[in-house]
Scaffold this active site. Structure first.
Site, PDB file in Angstrom:
ATOM      1  N   GLU A  90     -63.590  43.036   1.612  1.00  0.00           N
ATOM      2  CA  GLU A  90     -63.818  41.908   2.491  1.00  0.00           C
ATOM      3  C   GLU A  90     -65.165  41.281   2.168  1.00  0.00           C
ATOM      4  O   GLU A  90     -66.100  41.949   1.755  1.00  0.00           O
ATOM      5  CB  GLU A  90     -63.781  42.362   3.959  1.00  0.00           C
ATOM      6  CG  GLU A  90     -62.362  42.645   4.405  1.00  0.00           C
ATOM      7  CD  GLU A  90     -62.259  43.044   5.861  1.00  0.00           C
ATOM      8  OE1 GLU A  90     -61.183  42.886   6.421  1.00  0.00           O
ATOM      9  OE2 GLU A  90     -63.257  43.517   6.433  1.00  0.00           O
ATOM     10  N   CYS A 103     -72.034  37.499   2.534  1.00  0.00           N
ATOM     11  CA  CYS A 103     -72.235  38.949   2.476  1.00  0.00           C
ATOM     12  C   CYS A 103     -71.250  39.530   1.463  1.00  0.00           C
ATOM     13  O   CYS A 103     -70.041  39.402   1.629  1.00  0.00           O
ATOM     14  CB  CYS A 103     -71.989  39.522   3.871  1.00  0.00           C
ATOM     15  SG  CYS A 103     -72.083  41.309   3.939  1.00  0.00           S
ATOM     16  N   CYS A 110     -67.011  53.666  -0.024  1.00  0.00           N
ATOM     17  CA  CYS A 110     -68.398  54.103  -0.193  1.00  0.00           C
ATOM     18  C   CYS A 110     -68.452  55.616  -0.129  1.00  0.00           C
ATOM     19  O   CYS A 110     -67.773  56.227   0.680  1.00  0.00           O
ATOM     20  CB  CYS A 110     -69.290  53.513   0.905  1.00  0.00           C
ATOM     21  SG  CYS A 110     -71.042  53.904   0.682  1.00  0.00           S
ATOM     22  N   CYS A 114     -72.065  57.670   5.826  1.00  0.00           N
ATOM     23  CA  CYS A 114     -72.902  57.574   7.024  1.00  0.00           C
ATOM     24  C   CYS A 114     -71.994  57.663   8.248  1.00  0.00           C
ATOM     25  O   CYS A 114     -70.931  57.036   8.281  1.00  0.00           O
ATOM     26  CB  CYS A 114     -73.691  56.264   7.035  1.00  0.00           C
ATOM     27  SG  CYS A 114     -74.732  56.070   5.571  1.00  0.00           S
ATOM     28  N   CYS A 117     -70.705  54.492  10.220  1.00  0.00           N
ATOM     29  CA  CYS A 117     -70.201  53.351   9.444  1.00  0.00           C
ATOM     30  C   CYS A 117     -68.717  53.494   9.140  1.00  0.00           C
ATOM     31  O   CYS A 117     -68.274  54.526   8.639  1.00  0.00           O
ATOM     32  CB  CYS A 117     -71.000  53.243   8.140  1.00  0.00           C
ATOM     33  SG  CYS A 117     -70.398  51.955   7.035  1.00  0.00           S
ATOM     34  N   CYS A 340     -71.171  43.912  10.765  1.00  0.00           N
ATOM     35  CA  CYS A 340     -71.543  44.917   9.760  1.00  0.00           C
ATOM     36  C   CYS A 340     -70.955  46.278  10.089  1.00  0.00           C
ATOM     37  O   CYS A 340     -70.825  46.664  11.234  1.00  0.00           O
ATOM     38  CB  CYS A 340     -73.041  45.029   9.580  1.00  0.00           C
ATOM     39  SG  CYS A 340     -74.016  44.767  11.021  1.00  0.00           S
TER      40      CYS A 340
HETATM   41  N1  SAH Z   1     -74.640  50.474   1.867  1.00  0.00           N
HETATM   42  C1  SAH Z   1     -75.668  49.565   2.157  1.00  0.00           C
HETATM   43  C2  SAH Z   1     -75.194  48.164   2.451  1.00  0.00           C
HETATM   44  C3  SAH Z   1     -73.969  47.989   3.318  1.00  0.00           C
HETATM   45  S1  SAH Z   1     -74.006  48.515   5.027  1.00  0.00           S
HETATM   46  C4  SAH Z   1     -76.498  50.054   3.293  1.00  0.00           C
HETATM   47  O1  SAH Z   1     -76.116  51.039   3.927  1.00  0.00           O
HETATM   48  O2  SAH Z   1     -77.559  49.481   3.522  1.00  0.00           O
HETATM   49  C5  SAH Z   1     -74.603  47.096   5.926  1.00  0.00           C
HETATM   50  C6  SAH Z   1     -75.394  47.450   7.207  1.00  0.00           C
HETATM   51  O3  SAH Z   1     -74.521  47.694   8.322  1.00  0.00           O
HETATM   52  C7  SAH Z   1     -76.227  48.709   7.066  1.00  0.00           C
HETATM   53  O4  SAH Z   1     -77.503  48.526   7.604  1.00  0.00           O
HETATM   54  C8  SAH Z   1     -75.428  49.688   7.871  1.00  0.00           C
HETATM   55  O5  SAH Z   1     -76.218  50.755   8.221  1.00  0.00           O
HETATM   56  C9  SAH Z   1     -74.949  48.851   9.017  1.00  0.00           C
HETATM   57  N2  SAH Z   1     -73.827  49.430   9.743  1.00  0.00           N
HETATM   58  C10 SAH Z   1     -72.873  50.242   9.257  1.00  0.00           C
HETATM   59  N3  SAH Z   1     -72.003  50.584  10.243  1.00  0.00           N
HETATM   60  C11 SAH Z   1     -72.405  49.959  11.354  1.00  0.00           C
HETATM   61  C12 SAH Z   1     -71.900  49.915  12.694  1.00  0.00           C
HETATM   62  N4  SAH Z   1     -70.794  50.558  13.048  1.00  0.00           N
HETATM   63  N5  SAH Z   1     -72.559  49.159  13.593  1.00  0.00           N
HETATM   64  C13 SAH Z   1     -73.663  48.468  13.216  1.00  0.00           C
HETATM   65  N6  SAH Z   1     -74.180  48.476  11.980  1.00  0.00           N
HETATM   66  C14 SAH Z   1     -73.569  49.221  11.058  1.00  0.00           C
HETATM   67 FE1  SF4 Z   2     -72.039  53.328   2.691  1.00  0.00          FE
HETATM   68 FE2  SF4 Z   2     -71.801  52.444   5.188  1.00  0.00          FE
HETATM   69 FE3  SF4 Z   2     -73.679  54.223   4.606  1.00  0.00          FE
HETATM   70 FE4  SF4 Z   2     -73.921  51.683   3.726  1.00  0.00          FE
HETATM   71  S1  SF4 Z   2     -73.953  52.367   5.879  1.00  0.00           S
HETATM   72  S2  SF4 Z   2     -74.260  53.578   2.543  1.00  0.00           S
HETATM   73  S3  SF4 Z   2     -71.758  51.194   3.341  1.00  0.00           S
HETATM   74  S4  SF4 Z   2     -71.468  54.565   4.466  1.00  0.00           S
END
Ligand code: SAH
Ligand code: SF4
Length: 352
Positions: A90, A103, A110, A114, A117, A340
């Protein structure tokens, strides 16, 4: 056949030299590919016809295919894009005060996992190629009809944030090639100051982002290793000491003063106390940062709850009282699940 999108200028030049063409042809072809956004060789009228025919017998010009497009009432537009092998990501256009940002993703899925996420729950499928990274922005431009490349003031799609699916610094070579194409003044011409790369903290490559001149965002999300280890497995490999050192190195290497954006997702009872805010300010001592407080976007089965708005406001106040910028990120495109951490590929959606 080889897709020309994603070849660096040097690589494109090498291809043409192999075909016995003069170096100035590279410049002309580059202009068609990245200034005009042309995808049909036969339309490249400044090139001699036999050359056009030779090109189309050897190469393709492919922008990712749009499978679906959704428009939010706040102006956010989300596409599901598909690559040649059928893999999908996406991509989102997010309107901002001054025009807007696209974006883009760097991986399908990934590997970092995390805990907060949604992308992290998906399997890591593969890295995107440089052409697929650049291609997402080109398809977004197709969608807004912004070819040939408009002047900076006249374009809606003014910025790029590398904050989609995947961890960009674990696909560093392709990311670098893609950024160099996106920034090239003879083509797509997005200024390096308008590009932000977000990383979960892969410290090894962070200083090199300064050499590219792009802005840096860190998904920090915790004020100490104990909390960060719980929510971000990458912290085991690159603990905060290493991450902060890499950030210092980045700032030392930046040509111009460049604030680092510290992203901080607010998780109820995990990282949102006033003590956490105090600790956070200690942690970033010696760095020039601004915070970005992100309300947690809940998804089905998520192991966390979002912090209360009052808690987030208090947290922000504490930081702001110490002269840090700490805005609370306004959610965009909620009605189309474009926020995000919510980006997913369609295939995986079906599996859930
Ligand atoms: N992998 C990279 C870039 C993509 S994630 C990174 O982690 O920075 C984009 C952003 O969205 C990151 O700051 C991530 O921590 C945040 N994010 C992920 N899941 C989220 C959620 N459920 N609610 C709010 N922000 C989230
Ligand atoms: Fe991967 Fe999501 Fe962690 Fe970014 S926040 S590194 S996209 S698992």
């Amino acid at each position: 056949m080889k897709n020309l999108i994603g070849l660096s200028k040097n690589e494109l030049n090498a291809e043409l030299i192999q075909l016995g063409e003069k170096p100035f042809r590279t410049k002309q072809l580059w202009h068609w590919l990245y200034h005009q956004g042309e995808t049909d060789f036969s339309e490249m009228t400044t090139l001699a016809k036999p050359f056009r025919e030779k090109l189309s017998s050897l190469y393709t010009i492919i922008h990712p295919k749009i499978i679906t497009e959704q428009n939010s009432k706040d102006g956010t537009r989300k596409w599901l894009m598909e690559f040649e092998d059928g893999k999908q990501v996406e991509c989102v256009y997010i309107p901002e005060e001054d025009r807007g940002a696209v974006c883009i993703s760097t991986q399908v899925g990934c590997a970092q996992g995390c805990k907060f996420c949604h992308t992290g729950t998906q399997k890591m499928m593969r890295n995107l190629t440089a052409g697929e990274i650049v291609g997402q922005f080109m398809t977004a431009r197709d969608s807004y009809g912004e070819w040939p490349t408009k002047t900076d003031e006249n374009r809606m799609l003014s910025n790029i944030v590398v904050m989609g699916m995947g961890e960009p610094l674990y696909n560093f070579e392709n990311l670098k090639t893609a950024l160099n194409i996106l920034m090239d003044g003879d083509g797509i011409a997005i200024s390096k100051r308008k590009i932000t790369v977000s990383t979960a903290g892969m410290a090894d490559h962070i200083p090199e982002l300064a050499d590219l001149g792009v802005k840096l965002a860190i998904s920090l999300h915790a004020p100490n290793n104990e909390i960060r280890n719980q929510i971000m497995p990458i912290n085991k490999k690159f603990p905060l000491e290493k991450l902060i050192t890499a950030c210092k190195e980045y700032q030392a290497r930046c040509e111009r003063r460049s604030f680092i954006t510290m992203e901080y997702v607010m998780l109820k009872g995990i990282n949102d106390s006033p003590e956490n805010a105090q600790e956070l300010m200690q942690l970033v001592k010696g760095l020039e940062v601004k915070f970005n407080l992100i309300p947690f976007h809940k998804w089905d089965g998520a192991p966390f709850e979002p912090s209360d708005m009052q808690t987030i406001k208090n947290f922000s106040k504490i930081l702001e009282n110490h002269w840090f910028a700490a805005p609370i990120r306004r959610s965009r495109g909620e009605d189309i699940m474009a926020a995000c951490g919510q980006l997913k590929s369609a295939r995986d959606k079906k599996e859930i």
